[in-house]
Design a protein around this motif. Structure first.
Motif, PDB file in Angstrom:
ATOM      1  N   ALA A 260      -8.647  15.488  -5.640  1.00 32.21           N
ATOM      2  CA  ALA A 260      -8.830  14.199  -4.973  1.00 32.21           C
ATOM      3  C   ALA A 260     -10.218  13.681  -5.317  1.00 32.21           C
ATOM      4  CB  ALA A 260      -8.678  14.349  -3.466  1.00 32.21           C
ATOM      5  N   ILE A 270      -5.404  10.794  -6.188  1.00 26.99           N
ATOM      6  CA  ILE A 270      -4.883  12.162  -6.200  1.00 26.99           C
ATOM      7  C   ILE A 270      -4.426  12.461  -7.622  1.00 26.99           C
ATOM      8  CG2 ILE A 270      -3.305  13.788  -5.135  1.00 26.99           C
ATOM      9  CD1 ILE A 270      -5.313  12.507  -3.202  1.00 26.99           C
ATOM     10  N   HIS A 281      -1.302   9.419  -7.209  1.00 25.12           N
ATOM     11  CA  HIS A 281      -1.305   8.532  -6.039  1.00 25.12           C
ATOM     12  C   HIS A 281      -2.666   7.849  -5.940  1.00 25.12           C
ATOM     13  CE1 HIS A 281       2.432  10.405  -4.632  1.00 25.12           C
ATOM     14  NE2 HIS A 281       1.867  11.569  -4.914  1.00 25.12           N
ATOM     15  N   LEU A 283      -4.877   5.852  -2.982  1.00 22.88           N
ATOM     16  CA  LEU A 283      -4.957   5.601  -1.539  1.00 22.88           C
ATOM     17  C   LEU A 283      -5.973   4.489  -1.296  1.00 22.88           C
ATOM     18  CD1 LEU A 283      -5.148   9.362  -0.403  1.00 22.88           C
ATOM     19  CD2 LEU A 283      -3.149   8.030  -1.138  1.00 22.88           C
ATOM     20  N   TRP A 314      -4.849  12.163   5.890  1.00 21.00           N
ATOM     21  CA  TRP A 314      -3.660  11.871   5.091  1.00 21.00           C
ATOM     22  C   TRP A 314      -2.719  13.065   5.097  1.00 21.00           C
ATOM     23  CZ3 TRP A 314      -3.648   6.984   2.769  1.00 21.00           C
ATOM     24  CH2 TRP A 314      -4.885   6.326   2.736  1.00 21.00           C
ATOM     25  N   ALA A 316       0.007  15.051   2.897  1.00 19.29           N
ATOM     26  CA  ALA A 316       0.361  15.207   1.489  1.00 19.29           C
ATOM     27  C   ALA A 316       1.827  14.919   1.210  1.00 19.29           C
ATOM     28  CB  ALA A 316       0.008  16.619   1.019  1.00 19.29           C
ATOM     29  N   ARG A 318       3.412  12.256   2.490  1.00 18.30           N
ATOM     30  CA  ARG A 318       3.589  10.805   2.463  1.00 18.30           C
ATOM     31  C   ARG A 318       2.219  10.146   2.332  1.00 18.30           C
ATOM     32  NH1 ARG A 318       5.739   8.952   8.285  1.00 18.30           N
ATOM     33  NH2 ARG A 318       4.895   7.016   7.448  1.00 18.30           N
ATOM     34  N   TRP A 319       1.976   9.560   1.146  1.00 20.11           N
ATOM     35  CA  TRP A 319       0.675   8.999   0.825  1.00 20.11           C
ATOM     36  C   TRP A 319       0.594   7.493   1.070  1.00 20.11           C
ATOM     37  CZ3 TRP A 319      -3.006  12.380   0.260  1.00 20.11           C
ATOM     38  CH2 TRP A 319      -2.750  13.642  -0.285  1.00 20.11           C
ATOM     39  N   GLU A 320       1.648   6.866   1.594  1.00 23.80           N
ATOM     40  CA  GLU A 320       1.652   5.414   1.710  1.00 23.80           C
ATOM     41  C   GLU A 320       0.533   4.894   2.611  1.00 23.80           C
ATOM     42  OE1 GLU A 320       4.262   7.295   2.346  1.00 23.80           O
ATOM     43  OE2 GLU A 320       5.493   6.993   0.535  1.00 23.80           O
TER      44      GLU A 320
END
Length: 476
Positions: A260, A270, A281, A283, A314, A316, A318-320
Motif C-alpha cells: 500500500a 494497493i 485498487h 482508494l 479499510w 481488504a 471491499r475497497w470501494e
C-alpha cells in the motif's frame, strides 16, 4: 577534742541483703557454686531493684515493629474506613494474644497478666499492619529497569525534518534502512556494517519513504517524483518501478507481497507486486496528503491517516469506500499502530493542534481510550511481548514516551533528541526501538524486555557512528 560518745545502746548491724546473694552461692564440700541465672527457679521479684528481661515472654515480631515503626508506611489516621478495618482485623488477629512491649518481664506469681480487650487491641493497631505485611513475607513486585540513555547513536546528516515523510524501517533480517535526502543507507545490526544502497540521480528527487517486505527481503522506496521503487537488498539491484501516483509518495506499508502506498495526491494505491499491472485498487477517500499507512497483523484491515485530519479503516474484501471514517482528531494523523495482542485495536496519534493519543475498536468504531500527550505525536509502536507501547513526540520535550495499556500510565520518558522525533522502528526481537529526529541523529533505546528463548540482536561495539562518512565504522 574527741566527740562525745553516744550513750545509745549498741545494736548489732545486719548486712543488707543483695538481690544477687543467695544461699546457693556459698561454697560447700563437693558442690559447685551456682548463679541466679543457672536455676530455672530464680525469678525477678516484684520488689527487687533490678530490671531483668525475660525473653520467653517477649513477642519479638511486635517488638521489632515497635523499634522500627517509623520506617514503615501507615494509612492516614483520620480515615474512618481504615480505622474500622484496623478494629475488625485486630479483633480477629489478637483474640487470645496479650499485649507486649519491646521488653517484657515476668510478673510475680501472684499477679495475673492484664486481660487484652478489643479496645486495647485496637489501640495497638500498628501491630495489625505489621503482622498483615509480615504474612506476605514483604514480597515486593519486580520492576524492570528502563535505561534513560540510548544504547548507541548514529549521525544522520541531511535527514529531512518533514513530519509527513517516513524515512526509517528495520527488517526481520536485522537490517536498518534510513533515507538521507537522496541517498538510502543500510546498517547491519549484527556486524555494524553500513552500505550505500541507492542515490537518486535527479537533484530534487529526494527519498520520501522506505519500507521492508519481510516475505522476500525486498525494500520499497517512495520518491519525490511520484515513483515507488522495489529493490533487492541482497543483490543491491532495483527490481521494479511503479509509477502510478501524481505526487510524492510519503507512506508505504507491506502485507505479504501486497504493498500500500500513500501520496500527496491524496490517494492510496494497493499494489500486488506479483502482477504486471500492480495497481489493483485506488482508494480516494482522503482529500489531502496521506502521511500514515499501517496494515493490521491479520492482513484484513488497512488504516490510513492524512493531513485532512481523517483516519480511515479499510476492509481488504471491499475497497470501494472505507469501512470506518473516524473524525475525532483535529490535526494530521501520521502515527498509527495495530496491537499485536488484541484484534481490532488500533492506536492513532494527532499532530501539533491535536496532541492526542487515541485507541479505537475497529470492529465497532468506538474510541476506547484517549489521552492528551501535551505534544505532537509523530509515531507509535506496540511492544511485541507486552501490552505496552511507545510514542515519539515533537515540541517541547522531543521525547519518546512508554505507556502501559489499558491504564495509559506513563512508564518512562526517554529524552536526548534536540528536535522532534519523527520516525521510529523496532528490532526483530522486539527489545530495541530506534528513533530518528530532525537533529540528524539516530538513537537506539532498549525499551522492552526480551521474549524468553528468543535470539537476541547482537551488539557491535558501542559508540557514535556516522552513516555517510567513508570510514563509517570508525568510532568517534
Amino acid at each position: 577534742m574527741d566527740s562525745p560518745v553516744s550513750s545509745l545502746p549498741m545494736v548489732p548491724q545486719t548486712p543488707t541483703k543483695s538481690p544477687y546473694s543467695t544461699r546457693s552461692a556459698q561454697l560447700s564440700p563437693g558442690k559447685t557454686p551456682t548463679s541466679p541465672w543457672s536455676s530455672p527457679k530464680s525469678r525477678l521479684t516484684a520488689d527487687s531493684d533490678r530490671y531483668i528481661p525475660c525473653r520467653r515472654s517477649i513477642d519479638f515480631d511486635i517488638a521489632n515493629f515497635n523499634l522500627t515503626h517509623k520506617e514503615n508506611v501507615f494509612f492516614p489516621p483520620d480515615d474512618d474506613n481504615v480505622a474500622n478495618f484496623h478494629r475488625n482485623l485486630a479483633e480477629s488477629l489478637f483474640e487470645d494474644r496479650p499485649i507486649q512491649s519491646v521488653l517484657s518481664a515476668c510478673l510475680s506469681p501472684g499477679k495475673a497478666t492484664p486481660k487484652s480487650t478489643s479496645l486495647t487491641r485496637h489501640n495497638h493497631s500498628l501491630r495489625v499492619m505489621y503482622n498483615q505485611n509480615r504474612s506476605r513475607n514483604f514480597k515486593s513486585k519486580s520492576y524492570r529497569v528502563i535505561p534513560q540513555t540510548p544504547e548507541r547513536i548514529l549521525d544522520a546528516p541531511e535527514l529531512l525534518d518533514d513530519y509527513y515523510l517516513n524515512l526509517l524501517d528495520w527488517s526481520m533480517a536485522n537490517i536498518l534502512t534510513v533515507a538521507l535526502n537522496r541517498t538510502v543507507y543500510l546498517w547491519n545490526a549484527d556486524t555494524g556494517a553500513i552500505q550505500l544502497l541507492h542515490t537518486t540521480p535527479e537533484e530534487n528527487n529526494i527519498i520520501t519513504s522506505v519500507s521492508w517486505c519481510n516475505e522476500n527481503n525486498q525494500l520499497a522506496l517512495g520518491t519525490n517524483f511520484s515513483e515507488v521503487q522495489l529493490w533487492d537488498a541482497t543483490a543491491v539491484k532495483r527490481v521494479r518501478s511503479l509509477k502510478n501516483h501524481a505526487g510524492r509518495v510519503g507512506s508505504l506499508s507491506w502485507n505479504g507481497v501486497v504493498l500500500a502506498s500513500g501520496s500527496r495526491d491524496s490517494t492510496v494505491m494497493i499494489h500486488d507486486t506479483r502482477m504486471a499491472n500492480s495497481a489493483a485498487h485506488v482508494l480516494t477517500a482522503h482529500n489531502q496528503e496521506v502521511c500514515g499507512l499501517r496494515w493490521a497483523p491479520d492482513g484484513v484491515q488497512l488504516a490510513s491517516g492524512g493531513n485532512d485530519n481523517l483516519l480511515h479503516v479499510w476492509d481488504a474484501q471491499r475497497w470501494e469506500r472505507p469501512r470506518l471514517a473516524l473524525r475525532s482528531h483535529t490535526a494530521a494523523v501520521k502515527a498509527l499502530g495495530w496491537s499485536p495482542h488484541q484484534s481490532n485495536l488500533l492506536a492513532s496519534g494527532g499532530g501539533t493542534q491535536d496532541r492526542t493519543l487515541r485507541f479505537w475498536n475497529t470492529s465497532s468504531g468506538a474510541c476506547l481510550h484517549s489521552i492528551d500527550t501535551k505534544s505532537q505525536v509523530c509515531a507509535v509502536m506496540w511492544s511485541k511481548h507486552s501490552n505496552e507501547l511507545v510514542t515519539s513526540h515533537g515540541f517541547s520535550e522531543n521525547q519518546l514516551s512508554l505507556w502501559r495499556y489499558p491504564t495509559l500510565s506513563r512508564v518512562a520518558d526517554l529524552t536526548g533528541h534536540t528536535s522532534r522525533v519523527l520516525h521510529m522502528a523496532m528490532s526483530p526481537d522486539g527489545q530495541m526501538v530506534v528513533s530518528a529526529a530532525g537533529d540528524e541523529t539516530i538513537r537506539f533505546w532498549k525499551c522492552f524486555a526480551a521474549e524468553p528463548k528468543r535470539c537476541r540482536v547482537s551488539k557491535p561495539a558501542s559508540g557514535r557512528y556516522s552513516l555517510s562518512s567513508e570510514d563509517a565504522l570508525k568510532i568517534r
